[in-house]
Design a protein around this motif. Structure first.
Motif, PDB file in Angstrom:
ATOM      1  N   ASP A  23      -3.283  -4.816  -3.621  1.00 18.00           N
ATOM      2  CA  ASP A  23      -4.313  -4.784  -4.548  1.00 18.00           C
ATOM      3  C   ASP A  23      -4.058  -5.611  -5.892  1.00 18.00           C
ATOM      4  OD1 ASP A  23      -6.170  -3.489  -2.641  1.00 18.00           O
ATOM      5  OD2 ASP A  23      -5.859  -1.660  -3.671  1.00 18.00           O
ATOM      6  N   GLY A  24      -2.916  -5.779  -6.087  1.00 25.58           N
ATOM      7  CA  GLY A  24      -2.095  -6.538  -7.247  1.00 25.58           C
ATOM      8  C   GLY A  24      -1.682  -5.596  -8.321  1.00 25.58           C
ATOM      9  N   ASN A  25      -1.542  -4.353  -7.989  1.00 25.56           N
ATOM     10  CA  ASN A  25      -1.241  -3.485  -9.047  1.00 25.56           C
ATOM     11  C   ASN A  25       0.232  -3.415  -8.877  1.00 25.56           C
ATOM     12  OD1 ASN A  25      -3.571  -2.158  -9.570  1.00 25.56           O
ATOM     13  ND2 ASN A  25      -3.717  -1.348  -7.537  1.00 25.56           N
ATOM     14  N   GLU A  26       0.951  -3.207 -10.037  1.00 26.57           N
ATOM     15  CA  GLU A  26       2.604  -3.320 -10.151  1.00 26.57           C
ATOM     16  C   GLU A  26       2.988  -2.137  -9.749  1.00 26.57           C
ATOM     17  OE1 GLU A  26       6.182  -3.658 -13.584  1.00 26.57           O
ATOM     18  OE2 GLU A  26       4.112  -4.334 -14.001  1.00 26.57           O
ATOM     19  N   ILE A  27       4.088  -2.099  -8.665  1.00 29.17           N
ATOM     20  CA  ILE A  27       5.022  -1.046  -8.270  1.00 29.17           C
ATOM     21  C   ILE A  27       5.960  -0.669  -9.119  1.00 29.17           C
ATOM     22  CG2 ILE A  27       6.168  -0.242  -6.235  1.00 29.17           C
ATOM     23  CD1 ILE A  27       4.250  -1.992  -4.550  1.00 29.17           C
ATOM     24  N   LYS A  28       5.989   0.756  -9.341  1.00 29.24           N
ATOM     25  CA  LYS A  28       7.089   1.062 -10.217  1.00 29.24           C
ATOM     26  C   LYS A  28       8.151   2.156  -9.492  1.00 29.24           C
ATOM     27  CE  LYS A  28       4.628   0.017 -14.306  1.00 29.24           C
ATOM     28  NZ  LYS A  28       3.772   0.381 -15.255  1.00 29.24           N
ATOM     29  N   GLU A  29       9.050   2.749 -10.169  1.00 25.74           N
ATOM     30  CA  GLU A  29       9.777   3.609  -9.317  1.00 25.74           C
ATOM     31  C   GLU A  29       8.909   5.068  -9.567  1.00 25.74           C
ATOM     32  OE1 GLU A  29      14.210   5.694  -9.835  1.00 25.74           O
ATOM     33  OE2 GLU A  29      13.584   4.392 -11.323  1.00 25.74           O
ATOM     34  N   GLY A  30       9.127   5.711  -8.274  1.00 23.05           N
ATOM     35  CA  GLY A  30       8.383   6.965  -8.190  1.00 23.05           C
ATOM     36  C   GLY A  30       7.010   6.990  -7.591  1.00 23.05           C
ATOM     37  N   ASP A  31       6.412   5.688  -7.404  1.00 24.37           N
ATOM     38  CA  ASP A  31       4.852   5.534  -6.925  1.00 24.37           C
ATOM     39  C   ASP A  31       5.171   5.892  -5.497  1.00 24.37           C
ATOM     40  OD1 ASP A  31       4.045   4.296  -9.239  1.00 24.37           O
ATOM     41  OD2 ASP A  31       3.984   2.458  -8.550  1.00 24.37           O
ATOM     42  N   ILE A  32       3.887   6.413  -5.087  1.00 26.00           N
ATOM     43  CA  ILE A  32       3.909   6.730  -3.590  1.00 26.00           C
ATOM     44  C   ILE A  32       2.953   5.459  -2.904  1.00 26.00           C
ATOM     45  CG2 ILE A  32       3.119   8.408  -1.783  1.00 26.00           C
ATOM     46  CD1 ILE A  32       5.364   9.414  -3.519  1.00 26.00           C
ATOM     47  N   LEU A  33       3.461   4.888  -1.992  1.00 28.34           N
ATOM     48  CA  LEU A  33       2.805   4.031  -1.088  1.00 28.34           C
ATOM     49  C   LEU A  33       2.247   4.316   0.194  1.00 28.34           C
ATOM     50  CD1 LEU A  33       5.446   0.950  -1.942  1.00 28.34           C
ATOM     51  CD2 LEU A  33       3.520   1.749  -3.280  1.00 28.34           C
ATOM     52  N   THR A  34       1.353   3.443   0.638  1.00 26.06           N
ATOM     53  CA  THR A  34       1.038   3.566   1.968  1.00 26.06           C
ATOM     54  C   THR A  34       1.966   3.023   2.977  1.00 26.06           C
ATOM     55  OG1 THR A  34      -0.186   1.563   2.065  1.00 26.06           O
ATOM     56  CG2 THR A  34      -1.461   3.571   1.445  1.00 26.06           C
ATOM     57  N   PHE A  35       1.548   3.246   4.189  1.00 25.91           N
ATOM     58  CA  PHE A  35       2.495   2.457   5.039  1.00 25.91           C
ATOM     59  C   PHE A  35       1.965   0.971   5.104  1.00 25.91           C
ATOM     60  CE2 PHE A  35       3.401   0.712   9.528  1.00 25.91           C
ATOM     61  CZ  PHE A  35       4.482   1.301   9.640  1.00 25.91           C
ATOM     62  N   ASP A  36       2.925   0.022   5.145  1.00 20.71           N
ATOM     63  CA  ASP A  36       2.625  -1.338   5.127  1.00 20.71           C
ATOM     64  C   ASP A  36       1.884  -2.069   6.117  1.00 20.71           C
ATOM     65  OD1 ASP A  36       4.610  -1.133   7.044  1.00 20.71           O
ATOM     66  OD2 ASP A  36       5.691  -3.098   6.541  1.00 20.71           O
ATOM     67  N   SER A  37       0.812  -1.554   6.512  1.00 22.25           N
ATOM     68  CA  SER A  37      -0.240  -1.839   7.367  1.00 22.25           C
ATOM     69  C   SER A  37      -1.552  -2.736   6.956  1.00 22.25           C
ATOM     70  CB  SER A  37      -0.781  -0.762   7.989  1.00 22.25           C
ATOM     71  OG  SER A  37      -1.918   0.033   7.062  1.00 22.25           O
ATOM     72  N   PHE A  38      -1.300  -3.467   5.558  1.00 23.07           N
ATOM     73  CA  PHE A  38      -2.208  -4.404   5.073  1.00 23.07           C
ATOM     74  C   PHE A  38      -1.695  -5.632   5.303  1.00 23.07           C
ATOM     75  CE2 PHE A  38      -3.006  -0.384   3.227  1.00 23.07           C
ATOM     76  CZ  PHE A  38      -4.467  -0.171   3.637  1.00 23.07           C
ATOM     77  N   ASP A  39      -0.844  -5.941   6.253  1.00 21.35           N
ATOM     78  CA  ASP A  39      -0.331  -7.241   6.526  1.00 21.35           C
ATOM     79  C   ASP A  39      -1.388  -8.026   7.562  1.00 21.35           C
ATOM     80  OD1 ASP A  39       1.265  -9.492   7.687  1.00 21.35           O
ATOM     81  OD2 ASP A  39       2.912  -8.253   7.714  1.00 21.35           O
ATOM     82  N   LYS A  40      -1.564  -9.275   7.239  1.00 20.39           N
ATOM     83  CA  LYS A  40      -2.556 -10.154   7.784  1.00 20.39           C
ATOM     84  C   LYS A  40      -2.290 -10.177   9.485  1.00 20.39           C
ATOM     85  CE  LYS A  40      -0.456 -14.725   7.289  1.00 20.39           C
ATOM     86  NZ  LYS A  40       0.648 -14.250   7.887  1.00 20.39           N
ATOM     87  N   ASP A  41      -0.873  -9.960   9.941  1.00 19.61           N
ATOM     88  CA  ASP A  41      -0.637  -9.951  11.374  1.00 19.61           C
ATOM     89  C   ASP A  41      -1.115  -8.613  12.003  1.00 19.61           C
ATOM     90  OD1 ASP A  41       0.502 -12.381  11.052  1.00 19.61           O
ATOM     91  OD2 ASP A  41       2.373 -11.686  10.423  1.00 19.61           O
ATOM     92  N   ILE A  42      -1.373  -7.542  11.341  1.00 19.74           N
ATOM     93  CA  ILE A  42      -1.795  -6.357  11.705  1.00 19.74           C
ATOM     94  C   ILE A  42      -3.167  -6.117  11.295  1.00 19.74           C
ATOM     95  CG2 ILE A  42      -1.612  -3.682  11.678  1.00 19.74           C
ATOM     96  CD1 ILE A  42       1.208  -4.090  10.520  1.00 19.74           C
ATOM     97  N   ASP A  43      -4.157  -6.858  12.160  1.00 23.07           N
ATOM     98  CA  ASP A  43      -5.481  -7.014  11.911  1.00 23.07           C
ATOM     99  C   ASP A  43      -6.352  -5.964  12.795  1.00 23.07           C
ATOM    100  OD1 ASP A  43      -5.264  -8.353  14.496  1.00 23.07           O
ATOM    101  OD2 ASP A  43      -5.596 -10.144  13.642  1.00 23.07           O
ATOM    102  N   ASP A  44      -7.966  -6.339  12.898  1.00 21.31           N
ATOM    103  CA  ASP A  44      -8.561  -5.545  13.591  1.00 21.31           C
ATOM    104  C   ASP A  44      -8.284  -5.579  15.004  1.00 21.31           C
ATOM    105  OD1 ASP A  44      -9.949  -4.684  11.501  1.00 21.31           O
ATOM    106  OD2 ASP A  44     -11.489  -6.308  11.463  1.00 21.31           O
TER     107      ASP A  44
END
Length: 104
Positions: free
Chosen positions: A18-39
């Motif tokens: 979403d364009g938000n800056e990632i910082k130490e301590g942040d909790i992230l989702t799995f990296d499933s928002f890749d265009k290669d992992i589509d519908d």
């Protein structure tokens, strides 16, 4: 056999999907928002799952962002490995752009 990965790129200000800056301590989702992992991927491998189940799965808290002394951020899986044969999840900083911040 265990596989060891060299590390990250040292991205100074990594961003999530979403364009938000990632910082130490942040909790992230799995990296499933890749265009290669589509519908098509989800319809093929998770065809029995409802839209709600897929959305919850894609947005589940998966990684905690940490700083490596070699000069880069990385994501470490927040769940313990299930057994001695599975390792903790690891996410390179160049994959951050396919995640979303769940909690800062």
């Amino acid at each position: 056999m265990k596989m060891y990965l060299k590390g990250g790129k040292g991205i100074e200000k990594p961003l999530d999907f979403d364009g938000n800056e990632i910082k130490e301590g942040d909790i992230l989702t799995f990296d499933s928002f890749d265009k290669d992992i589509d519908d098509v991927f989800y319809k093929t491998y998770y065809s029995s799952w409802s839209e709600k189940e897929l959305t919850e799965w894609r947005h589940r808290p998966t990684y905690k962002v940490k700083w490596n002394d070699r000069g880069y951020f990385y994501g470490e899986g927040i769940k313990d490995p299930k057994d001695e044969f599975s390792g903790r999840l690891y996410l390179h900083d160049f994959r951050f752009k396919y995640t979303k911040i769940v909690k800062q």
